[in-house]
Motif scaffolding. Structure first.
Motif, PDB file in Angstrom:
ATOM      1  N   TRP A  11     -10.780  18.351  -1.738  1.00 60.21           N
ATOM      2  CA  TRP A  11     -11.001  17.173  -0.901  1.00 60.21           C
ATOM      3  C   TRP A  11     -12.481  16.784  -0.968  1.00 60.21           C
ATOM      4  O   TRP A  11     -13.358  17.645  -0.915  1.00 60.21           O
ATOM      5  CB  TRP A  11     -10.647  17.466   0.553  1.00 60.21           C
ATOM      6  CG  TRP A  11      -9.191  17.633   0.840  1.00 60.21           C
ATOM      7  CD1 TRP A  11      -8.535  18.813   1.047  1.00 60.21           C
ATOM      8  CD2 TRP A  11      -8.211  16.588   0.971  1.00 60.21           C
ATOM      9  NE1 TRP A  11      -7.194  18.571   1.301  1.00 60.21           N
ATOM     10  CE2 TRP A  11      -6.975  17.204   1.262  1.00 60.21           C
ATOM     11  CE3 TRP A  11      -8.257  15.193   0.868  1.00 60.21           C
ATOM     12  CZ2 TRP A  11      -5.804  16.483   1.452  1.00 60.21           C
ATOM     13  CZ3 TRP A  11      -7.088  14.477   1.053  1.00 60.21           C
ATOM     14  CH2 TRP A  11      -5.881  15.108   1.337  1.00 60.21           C
ATOM     15  N   TYR A  12     -12.729  15.492  -1.078  1.00 61.77           N
ATOM     16  CA  TYR A  12     -14.094  14.963  -0.992  1.00 61.77           C
ATOM     17  C   TYR A  12     -14.102  13.843   0.041  1.00 61.77           C
ATOM     18  O   TYR A  12     -13.088  13.176   0.262  1.00 61.77           O
ATOM     19  CB  TYR A  12     -14.556  14.408  -2.340  1.00 61.77           C
ATOM     20  CG  TYR A  12     -14.864  15.454  -3.386  1.00 61.77           C
ATOM     21  CD1 TYR A  12     -16.155  15.960  -3.531  1.00 61.77           C
ATOM     22  CD2 TYR A  12     -13.876  15.937  -4.235  1.00 61.77           C
ATOM     23  CE1 TYR A  12     -16.453  16.912  -4.503  1.00 61.77           C
ATOM     24  CE2 TYR A  12     -14.153  16.883  -5.208  1.00 61.77           C
ATOM     25  CZ  TYR A  12     -15.446  17.371  -5.336  1.00 61.77           C
ATOM     26  OH  TYR A  12     -15.728  18.313  -6.295  1.00 61.77           O
ATOM     27  N   MET A  13     -15.248  13.634   0.634  1.00 61.04           N
ATOM     28  CA  MET A  13     -15.360  12.581   1.636  1.00 61.04           C
ATOM     29  C   MET A  13     -15.432  11.227   0.945  1.00 61.04           C
ATOM     30  O   MET A  13     -16.213  11.019   0.017  1.00 61.04           O
ATOM     31  CB  MET A  13     -16.589  12.813   2.506  1.00 61.04           C
ATOM     32  CG  MET A  13     -16.568  12.012   3.785  1.00 61.04           C
ATOM     33  SD  MET A  13     -17.808  12.618   4.950  1.00 61.04           S
ATOM     34  CE  MET A  13     -17.791  11.245   6.116  1.00 61.04           C
ATOM     35  N   ALA A  14     -14.585  10.284   1.405  1.00 63.54           N
ATOM     36  CA  ALA A  14     -14.530   8.942   0.812  1.00 63.54           C
ATOM     37  C   ALA A  14     -15.160   7.892   1.707  1.00 63.54           C
ATOM     38  O   ALA A  14     -15.269   6.731   1.313  1.00 63.54           O
ATOM     39  CB  ALA A  14     -13.080   8.559   0.524  1.00 63.54           C
ATOM     40  N   GLY A  15     -15.559   8.275   2.924  1.00 66.39           N
ATOM     41  CA  GLY A  15     -16.161   7.326   3.858  1.00 66.39           C
ATOM     42  C   GLY A  15     -15.668   7.569   5.265  1.00 66.39           C
ATOM     43  O   GLY A  15     -15.167   8.650   5.595  1.00 66.39           O
ATOM     44  N   PHE A  16     -15.811   6.547   6.104  1.00 68.67           N
ATOM     45  CA  PHE A  16     -15.366   6.605   7.494  1.00 68.67           C
ATOM     46  C   PHE A  16     -14.259   5.587   7.729  1.00 68.67           C
ATOM     47  O   PHE A  16     -14.107   4.610   6.980  1.00 68.67           O
ATOM     48  CB  PHE A  16     -16.537   6.331   8.436  1.00 68.67           C
ATOM     49  CG  PHE A  16     -17.593   7.399   8.394  1.00 68.67           C
ATOM     50  CD1 PHE A  16     -17.419   8.594   9.082  1.00 68.67           C
ATOM     51  CD2 PHE A  16     -18.763   7.221   7.662  1.00 68.67           C
ATOM     52  CE1 PHE A  16     -18.374   9.594   9.038  1.00 68.67           C
ATOM     53  CE2 PHE A  16     -19.731   8.209   7.618  1.00 68.67           C
ATOM     54  CZ  PHE A  16     -19.529   9.407   8.302  1.00 68.67           C
ATOM     55  N   SER A  17     -13.493   5.811   8.784  1.00 69.98           N
ATOM     56  CA  SER A  17     -12.373   4.914   9.104  1.00 69.98           C
ATOM     57  C   SER A  17     -12.829   3.470   9.226  1.00 69.98           C
ATOM     58  O   SER A  17     -12.114   2.542   8.831  1.00 69.98           O
ATOM     59  CB  SER A  17     -11.707   5.366  10.407  1.00 69.98           C
ATOM     60  OG  SER A  17     -11.124   6.642  10.266  1.00 69.98           O
ATOM     61  N   THR A  18     -14.018   3.275   9.785  1.00 73.09           N
ATOM     62  CA  THR A  18     -14.522   1.919   9.998  1.00 73.09           C
ATOM     63  C   THR A  18     -14.892   1.205   8.699  1.00 73.09           C
ATOM     64  O   THR A  18     -15.125  -0.004   8.707  1.00 73.09           O
ATOM     65  CB  THR A  18     -15.743   1.953  10.923  1.00 73.09           C
ATOM     66  OG1 THR A  18     -16.694   2.921  10.427  1.00 73.09           O
ATOM     67  CG2 THR A  18     -15.339   2.345  12.343  1.00 73.09           C
ATOM     68  N   ASP A  19     -14.945   1.939   7.582  1.00 68.15           N
ATOM     69  CA  ASP A  19     -15.302   1.308   6.303  1.00 68.15           C
ATOM     70  C   ASP A  19     -14.174   0.434   5.764  1.00 68.15           C
ATOM     71  O   ASP A  19     -14.422  -0.494   4.978  1.00 68.15           O
ATOM     72  CB  ASP A  19     -15.622   2.373   5.252  1.00 68.15           C
ATOM     73  CG  ASP A  19     -16.873   3.163   5.568  1.00 68.15           C
ATOM     74  OD1 ASP A  19     -17.629   2.748   6.467  1.00 68.15           O
ATOM     75  OD2 ASP A  19     -17.093   4.205   4.921  1.00 68.15           O
ATOM     76  N   VAL A  20     -12.932   0.744   6.140  1.00 70.64           N
ATOM     77  CA  VAL A  20     -11.773   0.072   5.544  1.00 70.64           C
ATOM     78  C   VAL A  20     -11.093  -0.763   6.621  1.00 70.64           C
ATOM     79  O   VAL A  20     -10.457  -0.230   7.534  1.00 70.64           O
ATOM     80  CB  VAL A  20     -10.786   1.089   4.940  1.00 70.64           C
ATOM     81  CG1 VAL A  20      -9.627   0.372   4.263  1.00 70.64           C
ATOM     82  CG2 VAL A  20     -11.503   1.986   3.941  1.00 70.64           C
ATOM     83  N   THR A  21     -11.240  -2.072   6.521  1.00 65.99           N
ATOM     84  CA  THR A  21     -10.662  -2.978   7.522  1.00 65.99           C
ATOM     85  C   THR A  21      -9.680  -3.926   6.848  1.00 65.99           C
ATOM     86  O   THR A  21      -8.603  -3.514   6.456  1.00 65.99           O
ATOM     87  CB  THR A  21     -11.791  -3.726   8.253  1.00 65.99           C
ATOM     88  OG1 THR A  21     -12.644  -4.370   7.286  1.00 65.99           O
ATOM     89  CG2 THR A  21     -12.645  -2.772   9.083  1.00 65.99           C
ATOM     90  N   ASP A  22     -10.054  -5.196   6.697  1.00 60.65           N
ATOM     91  CA  ASP A  22      -9.122  -6.181   6.143  1.00 60.65           C
ATOM     92  C   ASP A  22      -9.415  -6.551   4.696  1.00 60.65           C
ATOM     93  O   ASP A  22      -8.797  -7.460   4.157  1.00 60.65           O
ATOM     94  CB  ASP A  22      -9.136  -7.445   7.012  1.00 60.65           C
ATOM     95  CG  ASP A  22     -10.519  -8.089   7.084  1.00 60.65           C
ATOM     96  OD1 ASP A  22     -11.520  -7.413   6.759  1.00 60.65           O
ATOM     97  OD2 ASP A  22     -10.605  -9.259   7.490  1.00 60.65           O
ATOM     98  N   LYS A  23     -10.344  -5.867   4.056  1.00 57.24           N
ATOM     99  CA  LYS A  23     -10.697  -6.163   2.669  1.00 57.24           C
ATOM    100  C   LYS A  23     -10.651  -4.876   1.855  1.00 57.24           C
ATOM    101  O   LYS A  23     -10.912  -3.789   2.364  1.00 57.24           O
ATOM    102  CB  LYS A  23     -12.096  -6.784   2.583  1.00 57.24           C
ATOM    103  CG  LYS A  23     -12.208  -8.167   3.216  1.00 57.24           C
ATOM    104  CD  LYS A  23     -13.623  -8.716   3.066  1.00 57.24           C
ATOM    105  CE  LYS A  23     -13.715 -10.155   3.570  1.00 57.24           C
ATOM    106  NZ  LYS A  23     -13.358 -10.260   4.997  1.00 57.24           N
ATOM    107  N   PRO A  24     -10.341  -4.978   0.561  1.00 53.37           N
ATOM    108  CA  PRO A  24     -10.369  -3.782  -0.285  1.00 53.37           C
ATOM    109  C   PRO A  24     -11.805  -3.321  -0.499  1.00 53.37           C
ATOM    110  O   PRO A  24     -12.738  -4.134  -0.540  1.00 53.37           O
ATOM    111  CB  PRO A  24      -9.725  -4.255  -1.590  1.00 53.37           C
ATOM    112  CG  PRO A  24      -9.954  -5.726  -1.616  1.00 53.37           C
ATOM    113  CD  PRO A  24      -9.938  -6.186  -0.192  1.00 53.37           C
ATOM    114  N   VAL A  25     -11.992  -2.015  -0.642  1.00 53.24           N
ATOM    115  CA  VAL A  25     -13.316  -1.423  -0.834  1.00 53.24           C
ATOM    116  C   VAL A  25     -13.309  -0.646  -2.135  1.00 53.24           C
ATOM    117  O   VAL A  25     -12.508   0.279  -2.315  1.00 53.24           O
ATOM    118  CB  VAL A  25     -13.671  -0.486   0.340  1.00 53.24           C
ATOM    119  CG1 VAL A  25     -15.009   0.200   0.091  1.00 53.24           C
ATOM    120  CG2 VAL A  25     -13.699  -1.255   1.659  1.00 53.24           C
TER     121      VAL A  25
END
Length: 344
Positions: A11-25
């Motif tokens: 497992w690696y960290m991909a970011g925080f929950s707040t990073d992914v909203t209504d747009k692709p990242v």
């Protein structure tokens, strides 16, 4: 077969929950381009960041209820990577799909499983980090993109003796005290722990702003390395109160999460959070703690990127001379080397 550059089946960290909203990242992890998006039911998904038609990054598209739509010809992909729709064409070829990654969302953190074999399922649970959900703490997050290899950041975080030289305006303190602090290094499997204690320390500016310390405090630093992230628990108590060895000690606490995820051999992501306590008689200054934390990381990035620039200009990693503060970092490097060998 090309040997892997980074440990796999991890497992690696991909970011925080707040990073992914209504747009692709779109992000790159371990030399693999990935698009993150959130479906209508709130689940986060991860696919390779390319359309199977003409390879436009899916991160250039849009998110819809069922998945992510390519911004070139409108092909719609489900979270499992299968194409669901080709505008103007009824038949969808079975090969119309892209690679999907397993992703977990826990404690406001996104974890991505990077398998040895494409499509491989996780063999362990994603890491747990309860401090984001602990009512005693308030936390904030941030992220950096480093133009330096990930293990240079491991070295930096496992050796906090540098605080007295690099971070004088925030969490530093007396440089000589930092260099001479008692240090205990232990290892349990793939986890390396470094404990440093500095009783009778002069409280640094960040501590003084958060807690009514006098001229001295009893200070601790506990650093725990795992491959995907480091947990750093620092803080101080007023002399004559709790024992500095007591895990339930009071005082001012800062719990830092440091997710160091390779992007390429020469660059990496640094996802961080800081959770801190407050004194009941002082105003909430958690935002100030977050701002000062970010300032210290700014200072670290300057040092590490300049360090790597010099390594390259001197023709690669030199024959470094180790000193006493390198014990934790050296153990972590051996853990990475062993896990890398297991990935081959």
């Amino acid at each position: 077969m090309t040997p892997p550059k980074f440990p796999l089946n991890q497992w690696y960290m991909a970011g925080f929950s707040t990073d992914v909203t209504d747009k692709p990242v779109g992000r790159m992890f371990l030399n693999q381009r990935v698009v993150l998006f959130r479906t209508a039911d709130g689940q986060v998904a991860a696919l390779e960041d390319r359309c199977c038609h003409r390879s436009l990054p899916l991160s250039c598209g849009t998110v819809e209820a069922q998945g992510v739509r390519c911004g070139y010809h409108g092909m719609l992909y489900a979270p499992n990577g299968q194409c669901l729709e080709i505008p103007g064409q009824d038949r969808i070829p079975s090969k119309a799909k892209v690679r999907a990654y397993h992703i977990a969302e826990k404690n406001h953190i996104l974890w991505i499983w990077m398998p040895k074999e494409a499509g491989g399922a996780p063999t362990t649970e994603a890491p747990n980090y309860p401090w984001h959900n602990d009512p005693r703490y308030k936390f904030g997050t941030g992220a950096y993109h480093y133009k330096a290899p990930w293990q240079l950041i491991h070295d930096n975080l496992l050796d906090l003796s540098h605080l007295g030289y690099v971070h004088l305006q925030t969490i530093g303190g007396d440089a000589r005290l930092h260099m001479n602090a008692g240090m205990k290094v232990t290892q349990d499997g793939d986890t390396v722990k470094v404990v440093r204690q500095m009783p009778g320390s002069r409280p640094p500016p960040t501590y003084k702003a958060a807690w009514p310390f006098g001229d001295t405090c009893d200070r601790w630093q506990e650093i725990e390395f795992a491959l995907s992230h480091l947990k750093i628990w620092t803080g101080a108590i007023e002399p004559g109160t709790d024992s500095i060895d007591d895990p339930e000690r009071g005082g001012f606490h800062m719990r830092g999460l440091h997710g160091i995820t390779p992007e390429t051999e020469d660059t990496c992501h640094y996802f961080w959070s800081m959770s801190s306590t407050r004194h009941p008689d002082k105003p909430d200054n958690s935002q100030a703690v977050i701002q000062q934390t970010a300032f210290t990381f700014d200072e670290d990035r300057i040092v590490i990127e300049e360090q790597y620039r010099n390594i390259r200009e001197f023709g690669g990693k030199p024959e470094w001379i180790d000193i006493h503060v390198d014990a934790g970092g050296n153990r972590a490097r051996r853990v990475v080397q062993r896990l890398l060998a297991e990935s081959a």
